[in-house]
Design an enzyme around this catalytic site. Sequence first.
Site, PDB file in Angstrom:
ATOM      1  N   ASN A 153       0.863  -1.178   0.000  1.00 24.38           N
ATOM      2  CA  ASN A 153       0.000   0.000   0.000  1.00 24.38           C
ATOM      3  C   ASN A 153       0.906   1.237   0.000  1.00 24.38           C
ATOM      4  O   ASN A 153       1.442   1.609   1.035  1.00 24.38           O
ATOM      5  CB  ASN A 153      -0.904  -0.003   1.246  1.00 24.38           C
ATOM      6  CG  ASN A 153      -1.789   1.230   1.322  1.00 24.38           C
ATOM      7  OD1 ASN A 153      -1.872   2.001   0.369  1.00 24.38           O
ATOM      8  ND2 ASN A 153      -2.457   1.410   2.449  1.00 24.38           N
ATOM      9  N   TRP A 154       1.046   1.810  -1.177  1.00 20.82           N
ATOM     10  CA  TRP A 154       1.962   2.965  -1.313  1.00 20.82           C
ATOM     11  C   TRP A 154       1.370   4.248  -0.740  1.00 20.82           C
ATOM     12  O   TRP A 154       2.065   5.253  -0.626  1.00 20.82           O
ATOM     13  CB  TRP A 154       2.329   3.186  -2.790  1.00 20.82           C
ATOM     14  CG  TRP A 154       3.270   2.163  -3.352  1.00 20.82           C
ATOM     15  CD1 TRP A 154       3.892   1.133  -2.686  1.00 20.82           C
ATOM     16  CD2 TRP A 154       3.749   2.094  -4.709  1.00 20.82           C
ATOM     17  NE1 TRP A 154       4.695   0.427  -3.540  1.00 20.82           N
ATOM     18  CE2 TRP A 154       4.629   1.003  -4.792  1.00 20.82           C
ATOM     19  CE3 TRP A 154       3.497   2.845  -5.860  1.00 20.82           C
ATOM     20  CZ2 TRP A 154       5.272   0.638  -5.981  1.00 20.82           C
ATOM     21  CZ3 TRP A 154       4.128   2.492  -7.046  1.00 20.82           C
ATOM     22  CH2 TRP A 154       5.008   1.396  -7.098  1.00 20.82           C
ATOM     23  N   LYS A 155       0.074   4.221  -0.441  1.00 22.32           N
ATOM     24  CA  LYS A 155      -0.615   5.414   0.075  1.00 22.32           C
ATOM     25  C   LYS A 155      -0.323   6.631  -0.831  1.00 22.32           C
ATOM     26  O   LYS A 155      -0.151   6.466  -2.030  1.00 22.32           O
ATOM     27  CB  LYS A 155      -0.211   5.669   1.529  1.00 22.32           C
ATOM     28  CG  LYS A 155      -0.375   4.419   2.410  1.00 22.32           C
ATOM     29  CD  LYS A 155      -0.294   4.714   3.870  1.00 22.32           C
ATOM     30  CE  LYS A 155      -0.329   3.409   4.637  1.00 22.32           C
ATOM     31  NZ  LYS A 155      -0.491   3.591   6.051  1.00 22.32           N
ATOM     32  N   HIS A 205      -9.999   0.984   4.175  1.00 21.15           N
ATOM     33  CA  HIS A 205      -8.760   1.204   4.917  1.00 21.15           C
ATOM     34  C   HIS A 205      -9.055   2.173   6.070  1.00 21.15           C
ATOM     35  O   HIS A 205      -9.855   3.095   5.922  1.00 21.15           O
ATOM     36  CB  HIS A 205      -7.682   1.777   3.992  1.00 21.15           C
ATOM     37  CG  HIS A 205      -6.330   1.791   4.638  1.00 21.15           C
ATOM     38  ND1 HIS A 205      -5.936   2.768   5.507  1.00 21.15           N
ATOM     39  CD2 HIS A 205      -5.299   0.907   4.568  1.00 21.15           C
ATOM     40  CE1 HIS A 205      -4.712   2.490   5.941  1.00 21.15           C
ATOM     41  NE2 HIS A 205      -4.305   1.365   5.386  1.00 21.15           N
ATOM     42  N   GLU A 217      -7.539   4.606   7.193  1.00 16.47           N
ATOM     43  CA  GLU A 217      -7.323   6.030   6.898  1.00 16.47           C
ATOM     44  C   GLU A 217      -8.514   6.607   6.129  1.00 16.47           C
ATOM     45  O   GLU A 217      -8.822   7.791   6.244  1.00 16.47           O
ATOM     46  CB  GLU A 217      -5.994   6.211   6.132  1.00 16.47           C
ATOM     47  CG  GLU A 217      -4.811   6.012   7.072  1.00 16.47           C
ATOM     48  CD  GLU A 217      -3.545   5.499   6.421  1.00 16.47           C
ATOM     49  OE1 GLU A 217      -3.399   5.560   5.193  1.00 16.47           O
ATOM     50  OE2 GLU A 217      -2.679   5.016   7.185  1.00 16.47           O
ATOM     51  N   GLU A 256      -6.098  -5.161  10.058  1.00 17.75           N
ATOM     52  CA  GLU A 256      -5.114  -4.130  10.379  1.00 17.75           C
ATOM     53  C   GLU A 256      -5.512  -3.427  11.679  1.00 17.75           C
ATOM     54  O   GLU A 256      -6.345  -2.498  11.652  1.00 17.75           O
ATOM     55  CB  GLU A 256      -5.053  -3.091   9.249  1.00 17.75           C
ATOM     56  CG  GLU A 256      -4.654  -3.671   7.913  1.00 17.75           C
ATOM     57  CD  GLU A 256      -4.024  -2.621   7.003  1.00 17.75           C
ATOM     58  OE1 GLU A 256      -2.861  -2.816   6.646  1.00 17.75           O
ATOM     59  OE2 GLU A 256      -4.675  -1.615   6.691  1.00 17.75           O
ATOM     60  N   GLY A 274       1.530   2.129  10.946  1.00 18.31           N
ATOM     61  CA  GLY A 274       2.475   3.245  10.893  1.00 18.31           C
ATOM     62  C   GLY A 274       3.086   3.622  12.229  1.00 18.31           C
ATOM     63  O   GLY A 274       3.701   4.664  12.361  1.00 18.31           O
ATOM     64  N   SER A 302       2.615  -2.216  10.483  1.00 19.73           N
ATOM     65  CA  SER A 302       4.052  -2.177  10.783  1.00 19.73           C
ATOM     66  C   SER A 302       4.775  -3.481  10.466  1.00 19.73           C
ATOM     67  O   SER A 302       5.678  -3.902  11.203  1.00 19.73           O
ATOM     68  CB  SER A 302       4.282  -1.771  12.239  1.00 19.73           C
ATOM     69  OG  SER A 302       3.809  -0.454  12.462  1.00 19.73           O
ATOM     70  N   GLY A 342       2.573  -1.159   4.478  1.00 18.36           N
ATOM     71  CA  GLY A 342       2.543   0.267   4.157  1.00 18.36           C
ATOM     72  C   GLY A 342       3.954   0.813   4.050  1.00 18.36           C
ATOM     73  O   GLY A 342       4.614   0.694   3.011  1.00 18.36           O
ATOM     74  N   GLY A 343       4.450   1.372   5.139  1.00 20.23           N
ATOM     75  CA  GLY A 343       5.751   2.037   5.155  1.00 20.23           C
ATOM     76  C   GLY A 343       6.875   1.229   4.519  1.00 20.23           C
ATOM     77  O   GLY A 343       7.621   1.738   3.677  1.00 20.23           O
TER      78      GLY A 343
END
Length: 247
Positions: A7-9, A96, A98, A166, A172, A208, A229-230
């Site tokens: 997930n590059w966001k 998601h 977010e 998640e 994150g 994470s 993600g990150g």
Amino acid sequence: MMIIASNWKMNLDRLSAEQLLAEMGSCPVSDKVSRIVFPSFTLIDLARTTRDHIGQTVHITLGGQDCHDAASGAHTGDVSAAMLVEAGCQWVLVGHSERRQNHMEHSEKVAAKTKAAQAEGLSVMLCVGENLEERESGKAEATVTAMLAASLPQQVDADKLAIAYEPLWAIGTGMTATPSDVAAMHQAIHNYLKDLGLKDVPVLYGGSVNPDNASALLALEQVDGVLVGGASLDADSINAITLAAEN
Ligand code: PEP
């Protein structure tokens, strides 16, 4: 089959996205592993061209990070499921945290998006997760199964569905759920889906994930992959996580 989803966001410019995909392409994967990349909308076309240039055998499919539940119309700033299909996506991420938090998307909306996406032939990666307070008060499983129940449309195609568990407090933050908590939650999700008659729906963990914790998470029999993600923005990290899925 293990799924490693990136997930590059709202990250990466065109050059860095191209380089990252090229480096991912240099990481060999067997048929045991499937990679999905969720770029921002404006990078999907570039990601498709780059992936095709590397070759389809890299097992990288693409997905949108969201879609609207309507087929078309006056929805400024939104993207429809059909548009994602036309851009070369096979997947879409819905629900998601977010989106749920920053765009006030409730589970009923997530269900509508899931329905719209599947109607266009997209596979849906539906995200659910509890917050820290719900976890600490022992309500994590009840929260997640209730969220899942409300986020699934009446008629859902199990063959075009994956669930990403998640926990909000792990996204994150550098905090990861313990393997035993992940195993228990994934088992609860698998049981819930089975009771609905939804068979063989992959359940991924997200929050994470990094090269240090990926092996322990992927080794759990209840875990069918990870949503990253990150760490997905760094080629060495996502390749190390991908290799952990191979072993
Ligand atoms: C995510 O937002 O889907 C996610 C898992 O992020 P991170 O890996 O950075 O916690």
